[in-house]
Design a protein around this motif. Sequence first.
Motif, PDB file in Angstrom:
ATOM      1  N   ARG A 136      -5.488 -11.605  22.294  1.00 49.60           N
ATOM      2  CA  ARG A 136      -5.554 -10.502  21.341  1.00 49.60           C
ATOM      3  C   ARG A 136      -4.179  -9.838  21.263  1.00 49.60           C
ATOM      4  N   GLU A 137      -3.744  -9.466  20.061  1.00 52.16           N
ATOM      5  CA  GLU A 137      -2.444  -8.837  19.870  1.00 52.16           C
ATOM      6  C   GLU A 137      -2.647  -7.469  19.224  1.00 52.16           C
ATOM      7  N   ILE A 138      -2.115  -6.421  19.851  1.00 59.45           N
ATOM      8  CA  ILE A 138      -2.159  -5.078  19.287  1.00 59.45           C
ATOM      9  C   ILE A 138      -0.741  -4.658  18.941  1.00 59.45           C
ATOM     10  N   LEU A 139      -0.530  -4.244  17.689  1.00 54.46           N
ATOM     11  CA  LEU A 139       0.778  -3.844  17.188  1.00 54.46           C
ATOM     12  C   LEU A 139       0.751  -2.346  16.884  1.00 54.46           C
ATOM     13  N   ILE A 189      -2.425  -1.900  14.464  1.00 54.40           N
ATOM     14  CA  ILE A 189      -3.234  -3.005  13.960  1.00 54.40           C
ATOM     15  C   ILE A 189      -3.743  -3.796  15.157  1.00 54.40           C
ATOM     16  N   ASP A 190      -5.001  -4.180  15.103  1.00 55.39           N
ATOM     17  CA  ASP A 190      -5.647  -4.954  16.169  1.00 55.39           C
ATOM     18  C   ASP A 190      -5.957  -6.354  15.626  1.00 55.39           C
ATOM     19  N   PHE A 191      -5.291  -7.373  16.180  1.00 55.86           N
ATOM     20  CA  PHE A 191      -5.537  -8.762  15.774  1.00 55.86           C
ATOM     21  C   PHE A 191      -6.285  -9.507  16.864  1.00 55.86           C
ATOM     22  N   PRO A 192      -7.180 -10.447  16.490  1.00 54.04           N
ATOM     23  CA  PRO A 192      -7.299 -11.084  15.177  1.00 54.04           C
ATOM     24  C   PRO A 192      -8.264 -10.418  14.195  1.00 54.04           C
ATOM     25  N   THR A 193      -8.925  -9.308  14.566  1.00 55.04           N
ATOM     26  CA  THR A 193      -9.867  -8.716  13.621  1.00 55.04           C
ATOM     27  C   THR A 193      -9.166  -8.182  12.384  1.00 55.04           C
ATOM     28  N   GLY A 194      -7.922  -7.688  12.549  1.00 58.65           N
ATOM     29  CA  GLY A 194      -7.230  -7.081  11.421  1.00 58.65           C
ATOM     30  C   GLY A 194      -7.690  -5.673  11.129  1.00 58.65           C
ATOM     31  N   GLN A 195      -8.259  -4.995  12.125  1.00 62.04           N
ATOM     32  CA  GLN A 195      -8.642  -3.589  11.954  1.00 62.04           C
ATOM     33  C   GLN A 195      -7.422  -2.696  12.139  1.00 62.04           C
TER      34      GLN A 195
END
Length: 317
Positions: A136-139, A189-195
Amino acid sequence: MTASNYCQFCSVVSKANGEDPIGSAKATDTWIVVELPLPWLKECLILDSPLSPAFQAIREGNTKLTAIAIAPDRQYSIPGYTRVFCYQRPSQLFAQFDKQEFLVPEDELKLIVSALLQRTTLDFWEKYRQQTQNIREILVCTHGNIDVACARFGTPIYEKLRKEFATPENLRVWRCSHFGGHQFAPTLIDFPTGQVWGHLESQILPALVLRNSPVIELRRFYRGWTGLTKFEQIVERELWMQHGWNWLNYYKFGQILAQDTANDPWNADWAEVRLEYAAPNGSASSVYQARVEVCGSVMSATNSGEKAIAVKQYRIV
């Protein structure tokens, strides 16, 4: 910092006046995310960086594309190589974005960005592909060169997430460049959900990351799911509040059936929305229909230091 200066931050004005962030996430089909060293001067990023081909495509009319820079990290980064992410909408009805990650030599960076944009064969780049679909990647936006609020409020949120929640095997946290909505700083932004999230507070980060608290606690921080457009995002939040965390696994698709034509589409007074969903195991599916309409306005500043303007607020009826 004086109280007067503090109140010049756009996100302080927005939050103090109760602006609801929902519907402010940019609807996106493709994300190009590239590791680039600071500082991120706006003109250099757009005109003279490995992301320039993506910004050029956006200027030419690709409204469903977003380009973002992330700062190198002492734990994640590898000298001489640059990390590139491409998140893409997999289908009309979907739950999360498909992830591709590459670790490429710095001198080949523009070439792979162009290849990803043109959706040509990626056979040449297979040797650089990373198998990180499980991560999971958080930007977190800390891009002070665009608006000082993002650096002032985004940096502490980034540091807390990076220190207390990041693990190289499961969750990486990055500082990133502007992706819109700095009046909602701190935003991420929270990936991979894209929220997309905004007006963040440190005490709600465990709920956001661990997803083990009632979703209602996160309602006022939710900017929306980037798989949908503005008014669809407003409806999607209500459905998420009803369904709970399982909602993130449901495949979703939204559609505007009718809309106020007297105003700009983004600033419409009302919209009729259709949102369909399906559980991944096929156990449930349904269609919701809702009307979103204006319920008032609040004063908000789009940029720090600027005069506040009236911004429409919406409700579902």
